[in-house]
Scaffold this motif. Structure first.
Motif, short mmCIF file in Angstrom:
data_model
loop_
_atom_site.label_atom_id
_atom_site.label_comp_id
_atom_site.label_asym_id
_atom_site.label_seq_id
_atom_site.Cartn_x
_atom_site.Cartn_y
_atom_site.Cartn_z
N ASP A 16 0.84 -1.20 0.00
CA ASP A 16 0.00 0.00 0.00
C ASP A 16 0.88 1.25 0.00
O ASP A 16 2.05 1.21 -0.42
N ASP A 17 0.31 2.34 0.48
CA ASP A 17 1.03 3.62 0.47
C ASP A 17 2.04 3.75 1.61
O ASP A 17 2.67 4.80 1.73
N THR A 18 2.18 2.74 2.44
CA THR A 18 3.15 2.81 3.53
C THR A 18 4.55 2.95 2.93
O THR A 18 4.98 2.10 2.13
N PRO A 19 5.27 3.97 3.29
CA PRO A 19 6.59 4.19 2.64
C PRO A 19 7.61 3.15 3.07
O PRO A 19 7.76 2.84 4.25
N GLU A 20 8.31 2.60 2.04
CA GLU A 20 9.45 1.70 2.25
C GLU A 20 9.10 0.53 3.19
O GLU A 20 9.85 0.18 4.08
N ALA A 21 7.95 -0.11 2.96
CA ALA A 21 7.55 -1.26 3.80
C ALA A 21 6.50 -2.08 3.06
O ALA A 21 5.69 -1.55 2.30
N ILE A 22 6.55 -3.40 3.29
CA ILE A 22 5.55 -4.33 2.76
C ILE A 22 5.02 -5.13 3.95
O ILE A 22 5.80 -5.60 4.79
N THR A 23 3.72 -5.32 4.01
CA THR A 23 3.08 -6.06 5.12
C THR A 23 2.75 -7.47 4.66
O THR A 23 2.16 -7.67 3.58
#
Length: 521
Positions: free
Chosen positions: A248-255
Motif C-alpha cells: 500500500d502507500d506505507t513508505p518503504e515497507a511491505i506487510t
C-alpha cells in the motif's frame, strides 16, 4: 615252592649247559675236558645246593614275618571292633535310660491333666448352673421392666438405638463440619502461599504477538520489482508461501498477513533474501523460498532444544522436541504458546517442589500440555485430544498424558501433577498482559453471558466470574426444583454454545437455596 622250583630249574639249565660245553670240549681234548667237566659239575652242584638252602631259609623267614603281621592286624582289628561295640552298647543304654525318664514324665503329666480336667468339669458345671440362674433373673427383670415401661423388648431396643443414632449423627455432623472448615482454611492458605511463591520466582516476559509482519524496503522502487511484470513475482511469492502481501502507500515497507506464523516467517525470510540479493524473478523466488523453509525448520528444531534445556526436561522423543519448537510459531490470544508452555513448566515444577512431588515430572507435563496446538492446523480435533494422541504415540508417561487430558477440565484430575499443571496453565494465561483481547469485546461477552442466563424464568441473578470461564446462577427455589435444575443447566449451556464465541469452556453453576424464616414472639 616257586622259589625252590626256580632255583632247581636254573641249576638244571646250568648243568645242561655244562654238559654241552663238555661234549664240545671232549672233541678237542678228552682228558682235559673230562677233568674240567668233573670240577665244574662238582662246583655247580655245590653252588646249587647252597642256593637251594638259602632260598629255603629266606622263604621260611618271609613266611614267619607274614604270619606275624597277619596276627598283629587281626589283633588290632579285633580291638577296634570290640571298642566300637562297647561304645554303641553304652550309647544304647543311655538312650534307654532317657526314654524311660521321658515315659515317667509323660505319665506324671497325664495324671496331672486328668486331675485338672476333673476340676474343670466341676467348674463348668457350676458356671452352667449360675448362667441358667442369671438367665432366669434376667428374664424376670425384663418382664418386670416391660410391665413398668409398657414397652416390649424389641420396642425398647429400637427406641434406644434410634435415640443413640440421632445423637451420633449430630455429633458426627458437627465434627465433620469443623474438620472441613479447618482443612479448607489451611488448604487455601497453603495454596495461596505455594502459588504466590511460584509466581514470584518465575519472571517470564509477556509479549502479545501480532498476526502480520512488516518487511522494510530500501526504497519504494523495490515495490514494483517485487510485484513484477503483470504481477507475476508477487503471485509466485503468494502461491509458494501461502501468505498475502499487502503493498500500500506505507513508505518503504511491505506487510505480510497470514494466520500461520510458520508460513509468514518463511515468506519474511525469503523476501528479505530477495531484497538483499536484488535478483527477483520466479526461479530465484523458488530458490529463496526453499532456502527460507530449511532455515525455519532448523530454527524450529533449535527452539525445541532450547525449551527442553531451559526447563531441564530430558529423555523426550526427538519428534516431540520438533513439535515443541513449532509452538514458537503458534499463538493463543496473541500469547506465544512456546513461551506459555515454558512458563507453565517452571510454575508447575516450583509448586511441585514445595509440595514434595516429582518436580521433573511436573515440568515435563507443563512443557507438553499444549503440544497439540503444534498440529491443530493439520489434524482435526481439540488440541487436548491431539496432544493426548501424540504423547501416546511416542510412549510418554501416563501421568503426563493424564495432565494433558485434564488441563482444561475435560476429565477429572486424578493426580497432583495434573492439578498443578491445570493451576499453572491458568496462572500463565491470566497474568497481566499475557493475552490480549479488546476490552469492549470482553465486556460485551460477559454481558451477553449474563443476559442469556437471566432470560430464563426462575433465574433470580447471574454472575460471570473468572474472566467469563464460569457463570453462577441463583435460582428461585419456589419456581425450579432440584430435578429441574439439571435440565435448566443443560439448556443454558446449549444456548451459550449456539449464540456465543468464547475460548475454552464455560462452567454453568446453578445454585438453589431454600430458607425458612419464623419469628419467636
Amino acid at each position: 615252592m616257586e622259589l625252590e622250583l626256580a632255583i632247581l630249574l636254573s641249576v638244571i639249565a646250568f648243568i645242561i649247559g655244562a654238559v654241552i660245553s663238555g661234549f664240545i670240549l671232549f672233541r678237542m681234548g678228552i682228558k682235559y675236558r673230562r677233568k674240567t667237566a668233573e670240577v665244574t659239575i662238582g662246583s655247580a652242584e655245590t653252588e646249587a645246593q647252597r642256593i637251594v638252602e638259602d632260598a629255603k631259609k629266606e622263604a621260611e623267614s618271609m613266611k614267619k614275618e607274614a604270619l606275624i603281621e597277619a596276627k598283629d592286624e587281626i589283633h588290632k582289628t579285633r580291638s577296634e571292633v570290640e571298642k566300637e561295640l562297647k561304645e554303641r552298647r553304652s550309647e544304647v543304654s543311655r538312650q534307654e535310660r532317657r526314654l524311660q525318664q521321658k515315659e515317667e514324665s509323660l505319665d506324671r503329666k497325664i495324671d496331672n491333666v486328668e486331675k485338672k480336667e476333673e476340676v474343670l468339669q466341676g467348674k463348668l458345671k457350676t458356671v452352667e448352673e449360675k448362667l441358667s440362674e442369671a438367665d432366669r433373673i434376667k428374664n424376670s427383670q425384663l418382664e418386670m421392666l416391660e410391665r413398668i415401661s409398657e414397652f416390649s423388648r424389641e420396642q425398647a431396643k429400637e427406641y434406644l438405638l434410634k435415640s443413640l443414632e440421632e445423637e451420633l449423627v449430630h455429633d458426627k455432623a458437627v465434627k465433620i463440619a469443623g474438620f472441613e472448615s479447618q482443612l479448607k482454611e489451611e488448604c487455601e492458605d497453603k495454596a495461596r502461599q505455594y502459588i504466590s511463591l511460584a509466581i514470584a520466582r518465575c519472571a517470564a516476559d509477556q509479549v502479545s504477538e501480532t498476526a502480520v509482519s512488516v518487511v522494510p524496503l530500501p526504497n519504494d522502487e523495490m515495490k514494483g520489482r517485487i510485484i513484477g511484470r503483470e504481477g507475476r513475482n508477487i503471485r509466485t511469492i503468494e502461491t509458494l508461501t501461502g501468505v498475502d502481501l499487502i503493498i500500500d502507500d506505507t513508505p518503504e515497507a511491505i506487510t505480510l498477513s497470514c494466520f500461520d506464523q510458520v508460513r509468514r516467517e518463511i515468506a519474511r525470510i525469503a523476501l528479505e533474501k530477495l531484497i538483499q540479493d536484488g535478483r527477483i524473478h520466479p526461479t530465484r523466488i523458488e530458490e529463496m523460498v526453499d532456502k527460507a523453509r530449511r532455515e525455519v525448520e532448523l530454527k524450529i528444531k533449535q527452539e525445541g532444544e532450547r525449551a527442553v534445556l531451559e526447563t531441564n526436561v530430558h529423555g523426550l522423543n526427538h519428534e516431540l522436541v520438533k513439535l515443541i519448537g513449532r509452538l514458537r510459531f503458534r499463538t493463543s490470544y496473541r500469547q506465544n504458546v512456546l513461551n506459555h508452555s515454558i512458563e507453565v513448566a517452571h510454575l508447575a515444577g516450583m509448586m511441585a517442589s514445595e509440595l514434595g512431588v516429582d518436580a521433573n515430572l511436573a515440568r515435563r507435563a507443563g512443557l507438553l500440555h499444549d503440544i497439540g496446538k503444534a498440529l491443530s492446523y493439520e489434524i482435526e480435533g481439540s488440541h487436548v485430544q491431539i496432544g493426548v494422541d501424540v504423547c501416546k504415540k511416542y510412549k510418554e508417561n501416563a501421568d503426563v498424558i493424564h495432565a494433558i487430558e485434564a488441563h482444561h477440565g475435560d476429565v477429572e484430575t486424578r493426580t497432583v501433577i495434573a492439578a498443578l499443571v491445570q493451576a499453572a496453565d491458568a496462572i500463565s494465561a491470566a497474568r497481566p498482559a499475557a493475552r490480549s483481547e479488546n476490552y469492549e469485546n470482553y465486556i460485551k461477552r460477559l454481558q451477553k453471558l449474563e443476559e442469556i442466563c437471566t432470560s430464563y424464568d426462575g433465574v433470580e441473578k447471574s454472575f460471570a466470574i473468572q474472566a467469563g470461564r464460569e457463570v453462577r446462577i441463583m435460582i428461585q427455589p419456589e419456581k425450579i426444583n432440584d430435578e429441574k435444575m439439571t435440565l435448566v443447566a443443560r439448556e443454558i449451556a446449549k444456548r451459550i454454545e449456539d449464540e456465543m464465541d468464547y475460548p475454552g469452556q464455560i462452567k454453568v453453576n446453578l445454585i438453589r437455596e431454600s430458607r425458612a424464616v419464623e419469628y419467636a414472639k
